[in-house]
Scaffold this active site. Structure first.
Site, PDB file in Angstrom:
ATOM      1  N   GLU A   1      64.055  31.872  24.775  1.00  0.00           N
ATOM      2  CA  GLU A   1      65.320  32.397  25.276  1.00  0.00           C
ATOM      3  C   GLU A   1      65.982  31.419  26.223  1.00  0.00           C
ATOM      4  O   GLU A   1      65.328  30.602  26.877  1.00  0.00           O
ATOM      5  CB  GLU A   1      65.142  33.765  25.925  1.00  0.00           C
ATOM      6  CG  GLU A   1      64.275  33.819  27.134  1.00  0.00           C
ATOM      7  CD  GLU A   1      64.156  35.226  27.717  1.00  0.00           C
ATOM      8  OE1 GLU A   1      63.786  36.144  26.971  1.00  0.00           O
ATOM      9  OE2 GLU A   1      64.412  35.382  28.911  1.00  0.00           O
TER      10      GLU A   1
ATOM     11  N   CYS B   1      62.845  36.537  33.096  1.00  0.00           N
ATOM     12  CA  CYS B   1      62.522  35.522  32.086  1.00  0.00           C
ATOM     13  C   CYS B   1      61.449  36.008  31.135  1.00  0.00           C
ATOM     14  O   CYS B   1      60.461  36.571  31.536  1.00  0.00           O
ATOM     15  CB  CYS B   1      61.948  34.275  32.741  1.00  0.00           C
ATOM     16  SG  CYS B   1      62.566  33.911  34.337  1.00  0.00           S
TER      17      CYS B   1
ATOM     18  N   CYS C   1      53.787  30.226  28.261  1.00  0.00           N
ATOM     19  CA  CYS C   1      53.400  29.498  29.472  1.00  0.00           C
ATOM     20  C   CYS C   1      51.933  29.788  29.761  1.00  0.00           C
ATOM     21  O   CYS C   1      51.504  30.940  29.661  1.00  0.00           O
ATOM     22  CB  CYS C   1      54.262  29.961  30.649  1.00  0.00           C
ATOM     23  SG  CYS C   1      53.888  29.105  32.196  1.00  0.00           S
TER      24      CYS C   1
ATOM     25  N   CYS D   1      55.079  37.558  36.061  1.00  0.00           N
ATOM     26  CA  CYS D   1      56.025  36.906  35.147  1.00  0.00           C
ATOM     27  C   CYS D   1      55.783  37.329  33.698  1.00  0.00           C
ATOM     28  O   CYS D   1      54.652  37.287  33.205  1.00  0.00           O
ATOM     29  CB  CYS D   1      55.896  35.393  35.290  1.00  0.00           C
ATOM     30  SG  CYS D   1      56.937  34.493  34.126  1.00  0.00           S
TER      31      CYS D   1
ATOM     32  N   CYS E   1      70.230  28.492  32.097  1.00  0.00           N
ATOM     33  CA  CYS E   1      68.841  28.659  32.540  1.00  0.00           C
ATOM     34  C   CYS E   1      67.980  28.367  31.306  1.00  0.00           C
ATOM     35  O   CYS E   1      67.926  29.172  30.380  1.00  0.00           O
ATOM     36  CB  CYS E   1      68.657  30.091  33.041  1.00  0.00           C
ATOM     37  SG  CYS E   1      66.999  30.458  33.585  1.00  0.00           S
TER      38      CYS E   1
HETATM   39  N1  SAH Z   1      57.375  27.917  35.822  1.00  0.00           N
HETATM   40  C1  SAH Z   1      58.521  27.666  36.665  1.00  0.00           C
HETATM   41  C2  SAH Z   1      59.792  28.289  36.087  1.00  0.00           C
HETATM   42  C3  SAH Z   1      59.626  29.748  35.854  1.00  0.00           C
HETATM   43  S1  SAH Z   1      60.858  30.937  36.119  1.00  0.00           S
HETATM   44  C4  SAH Z   1      58.254  28.210  38.043  1.00  0.00           C
HETATM   45  O1  SAH Z   1      57.287  28.953  38.216  1.00  0.00           O
HETATM   46  O2  SAH Z   1      58.978  27.873  38.949  1.00  0.00           O
HETATM   47  C5  SAH Z   1      61.722  30.579  37.562  1.00  0.00           C
HETATM   48  C6  SAH Z   1      61.470  31.502  38.738  1.00  0.00           C
HETATM   49  O3  SAH Z   1      61.559  32.887  38.397  1.00  0.00           O
HETATM   50  C7  SAH Z   1      60.107  31.286  39.347  1.00  0.00           C
HETATM   51  O4  SAH Z   1      60.232  31.196  40.736  1.00  0.00           O
HETATM   52  C8  SAH Z   1      59.382  32.550  38.942  1.00  0.00           C
HETATM   53  O5  SAH Z   1      58.323  32.805  39.780  1.00  0.00           O
HETATM   54  C9  SAH Z   1      60.473  33.576  38.997  1.00  0.00           C
HETATM   55  N2  SAH Z   1      60.187  34.811  38.246  1.00  0.00           N
HETATM   56  C10 SAH Z   1      59.560  34.937  37.068  1.00  0.00           C
HETATM   57  N3  SAH Z   1      59.451  36.234  36.700  1.00  0.00           N
HETATM   58  C11 SAH Z   1      60.058  36.951  37.665  1.00  0.00           C
HETATM   59  C12 SAH Z   1      60.288  38.349  37.864  1.00  0.00           C
HETATM   60  N4  SAH Z   1      59.852  39.250  36.998  1.00  0.00           N
HETATM   61  N5  SAH Z   1      60.947  38.739  38.967  1.00  0.00           N
HETATM   62  C13 SAH Z   1      61.377  37.829  39.854  1.00  0.00           C
HETATM   63  N6  SAH Z   1      61.175  36.508  39.754  1.00  0.00           N
HETATM   64  C14 SAH Z   1      60.533  36.061  38.662  1.00  0.00           C
END
Ligand code: SAH
Length: 483
Positions: free
Chosen positions: A216, A461, A240, A247, A233
């Protein structure tokens, strides 16, 4: 994840961070004792300073919540059901996880090498190559050098006009196009599989890759001081392996890294959908970009040089992979490195992020300091607020003291948790989120609350993808669950 509209680049006490490398180095080394003393005074120990900090925080808050979702009524925060891949377990980081990470880094190198070499008979994608590389490619195939620039113009035209197929290279002769097709050369665009449109303009696209896996990508339009911006984004992996507990992507397991063309394609797909050029990119979609460094860097180069997205408008977000921040520092990007911290101390961080066990916070923060020394660019921090887990005022103050004392107080983005299933975590109340922010700012650590957008389009995400592709690491079964 959905980024906030603006990223403040002010530092502690409003100081500028556009310092030279030498000054950066001196600052990191010399300011710690003084900073620690200042932090101690500012953070919960002097009522007068606290009041001043609160007043400043109030002023900033107006800026930070601008455009936020009113009283929250328009936010559909209902949890989605996430299919957990059978291979993905709960609990502490184990040998199998370490092996998955090693495998992922190895896969990244193999993917990058396939993307940069033409092997006779094998399919080769042009997207992701720069004009210079395309020129060389043309010459190697017996064409005139300027044909490479013509191909680049077709590939990166944007606004929906970008080539999808070699036959769209209309400035090339039919014979040249035929020769490319015969050599199994293709553009490398993915197919649009599904679009989820939110009322606020945010759109999530599901793209189907050549092996039928889906990723996505999210487009977030915004108007800022009269300028129309479009933030992409983007995802860097299919799935992952990091398993961050909250997540959605991690719950599905890991399949493979995305090649440069599959990352760049996301930007072009969003440009076609919105009929507008992408102005900003955040690597905050599915996957851990620092497990896929060579392909992320290649995609970064194409986005920057060919699509024209300013390096400072590109953010790479990571939860931390040992040795990878150093690799990124060597690339000397002028982009933003965002580190997902999510806890003020190691003990709590390990319970939220299993991989923290093998890359302790102390080492991670040291690498962030080194990154600043090497690049002159401060790291920003992401902090997902999980109700009752890491969202207390004490947590905020501990985080504030930690970042301020280490001279890492650049900026913290607070992300209220987006529920991904009914069991795991709770979204904190608005009052809790603001209290956290105020406490952090009382430690002179600038923070903003990330605007939650596009929740209706399937929240955090990985969630939309998970609704469509039930077996996260399988290929070919991406049948829509709904239309
Ligand atoms: N792997 C990278 C990018 C992932 S997504 C990372 O961890 O930074 C980007 C951000 O969204 C990250 O800070 C992740 O922790 C956050 N994130 C993912 N799922 C989430 C959710 N359900 N609610 C809030 N933040 C979330």
């Amino acid at each position: 994840m959905v980024p906030r509209a603006s990223t403040a680049r002010r530092g502690v006490d409003g100081r500028s961070h556009a310092s030279s490398l030498a000054r950066s180095r001196a600052a990191v080394v010399a300011s710690r004792p003084a900073a620690r003393a200042r932090a101690a005074a500012a953070c919960g120990r002097s009522p007068r300073r606290r009041a001043r900090a609160r007043a400043a925080a109030r002023d900033d808050r107006l800026d930070a919540v601008e455009g936020e979702d009113g009283d929250g009524d328009d936010v559909d925060a209902r949890p989605s059901s996430i299919p957990r891949n059978e291979g993905v377990r709960d609990g502490a980081w184990a040998r199998a996880d370490a092996a998955a990470v090693v495998e992922s880094i190895r896969d990244a190198e193999a993917t990058a090498s396939r993307a940069s070499r033409v092997v006779d008979g094998e399919s080769f994608a042009l997207l992701g190559l720069t004009s210079e590389e395309l020129k060389q490619f043309a010459v190697d195939r017996g064409m005139r050098g300027f044909r490479g620039k013509q191909m680049a113009d077709h590939l990166y035209a944007g606004d929906g006009a970008s080539a999808r197929d070699v036959d769209d290279f209309t400035t090339l002769s039919k014979a040249d196009r035929r020769a490319l097709v015969d050599a199994n050369v293709r553009v490398g665009r993915s197919r649009l599989h599904h679009v989820a449109q939110a009322n606020d303009g945010t759109a999530k696209l599901l793209l189907r890759l050549d092996d039928d896996r889906v990723v996505e990508t999210v487009g977030i339009p915004a108007d800022e001081r009269g300028k129309r911006r479009l933030t992409a984004c983007v995802s860097s992996q299919v799935g992952c392996p990091m398993r961050c507990t909250f997540c959605a992507t991690g719950k599905g397991g890991f399949a493979r890294n995305l090649a440069p063309h599959e990352i760049v394609d996301q930007v072009l797909a969003l440009e076609a959908h919105f009929g507008q050029r992408v102005s900003n990119v955040v690597f905050m979609g599915m996957g851990e970009p620092l497990l896929n460094v060579p392909n992320v860097l290649k995609a970064h180069e194409a986005m920057n040089r060919e699509i024209g997205i300013g390096a400072r408008h590109i953010t790479i977000s990571t939860v931390g992979v040992r040795g990878a921040i150093e690799k990124l520092a060597r690339a000397q990007l002028q982009s933003v490195l965002a580190v997902s911290l999510h806890a003020p101390n190691q003990a709590l961080r390990e319970t939220i992020i299993p991989s923290a066990k093998v890359y302790p916070m102390e080492d991670l923060l040291q690498d962030c300091e080194q990154y600043f020394v090497a690049t002159g660019r401060r790291v920003t921090f992401e902090y997902t607020l999980l109700g009752g887990v890491n969202d207390s005022v004490e947590d905020a103050k501990e985080l504030g003291r930690l970042l301020y004392a280490r001279n890492l107080a650049s900026h913290v983005n607070l992300i209220p948790y987006n529920p991904v299933d009914d069991a795991d975590f709770k979204r904190p109340s608005r009052a809790t989120v603001y209290a956290f922010r105020d406490a952090l700012e009382s430690c002179k650590v600038p923070a903003s609350i990330r605007q939650t957008r596009g929740l209706e389009a399937a929240a955090a995400c990985g969630m939309l993808r998970n609704q469509f592709q039930k077996d996260a690491i399988g290929g070919g079964d991406a049948t829509p669950a709904t239309t």
